[in-house]
Motif scaffolding. Structure first.
Motif, PDB file in Angstrom:
ATOM      1  N   VAL A   1      10.138  -0.180 -74.562  1.00  0.00           N
ATOM      2  CA  VAL A   1      10.054   1.241 -74.208  1.00  0.00           C
ATOM      3  C   VAL A   1       9.812   1.347 -72.708  1.00  0.00           C
ATOM      4  CG1 VAL A   1       8.796   3.389 -74.537  1.00  0.00           C
ATOM      5  CG2 VAL A   1       9.168   1.852 -76.476  1.00  0.00           C
ATOM      6  N   GLN A   2      10.609   2.188 -72.071  1.00  0.00           N
ATOM      7  CA  GLN A   2      10.438   2.403 -70.631  1.00  0.00           C
ATOM      8  C   GLN A   2      10.447   3.884 -70.327  1.00  0.00           C
ATOM      9  OE1 GLN A   2      13.555   0.064 -68.699  1.00  0.00           O
ATOM     10  NE2 GLN A   2      12.086  -1.571 -68.311  1.00  0.00           N
ATOM     11  N   LEU A   3       9.612   4.283 -69.372  1.00  0.00           N
ATOM     12  CA  LEU A   3       9.586   5.654 -68.890  1.00  0.00           C
ATOM     13  C   LEU A   3       9.929   5.626 -67.407  1.00  0.00           C
ATOM     14  CD1 LEU A   3       6.256   6.834 -70.556  1.00  0.00           C
ATOM     15  CD2 LEU A   3       8.564   7.402 -71.285  1.00  0.00           C
ATOM     16  N   GLN A   4      10.878   6.469 -67.024  1.00  0.00           N
ATOM     17  CA  GLN A   4      11.311   6.519 -65.632  1.00  0.00           C
ATOM     18  C   GLN A   4      11.075   7.918 -65.099  1.00  0.00           C
ATOM     19  OE1 GLN A   4      12.659   3.883 -63.759  1.00  0.00           O
ATOM     20  NE2 GLN A   4      12.449   5.314 -62.050  1.00  0.00           N
ATOM     21  N   ALA A   5      10.164   8.022 -64.136  1.00  0.00           N
ATOM     22  CA  ALA A   5       9.826   9.324 -63.562  1.00  0.00           C
ATOM     23  C   ALA A   5      10.563   9.548 -62.256  1.00  0.00           C
ATOM     24  CB  ALA A   5       8.321   9.418 -63.349  1.00  0.00           C
TER      25      ALA A   5
END
Length: 125
Positions: A1-5
């Motif tokens: 899981v990755q979150l890119q802001a």
């Protein structure tokens, strides 16, 4: 899981910015999602959150009526629309999510399993 802001930057006081955070590997469906912020030398504090199901937004008092958190229809991108920005809003902003977050631990960073890398917001006076 990755979150890119994304979406941070330098803005004058009174200006607006919209932060975005896209998740890969899962969706925000059935999970709380939140934006935290951390200024140098300070703790990471909750700014805004949507509880599981997205029906109950929470805002810290200092951003009420200025910031809005929302999730797109695909449940893969969370936004933080920020208006009337103040110098005290200057911080690094982090998006986060996790399956174990419930109403009672919404403000606790340790409750969130996944974090984005952060995006800097700087508000000049």
């Amino acid at each position: 899981v990755q979150l890119q802001a994304s979406g941070g930057g330098l803005v004058q006081a009174g200006g607006s910015l919209r932060l975005a955070c896209t998740v890969s590997g899962r969706t925000f469906r059935n999970s709380a999602v939140a934006w935290f912020r951390q200024a140098p030398g300070k703790e990471r504090d909750l700014v805004a959150a949507l509880s599981r199901g997205g029906h109950r937004p929470f805002y810290t008092d200092s951003v009420k009526d200025r910031f809005t958190i929302s999730v797109d229809n695909t449940k893969t991108t969370v936004y933080l629309q920020m208006h009337s920005l103040r110098p005290e809003d200057t911080a690094k902003y982090y998006c986060s999510t996790g399956p174990s977050v419930i109403q009672s631990n919404l403000a606790s960073p340790t409750a969130y399993a996944y974090w984005g890398q952060g995006t800097q917001v700087t508000v000049s006076s």
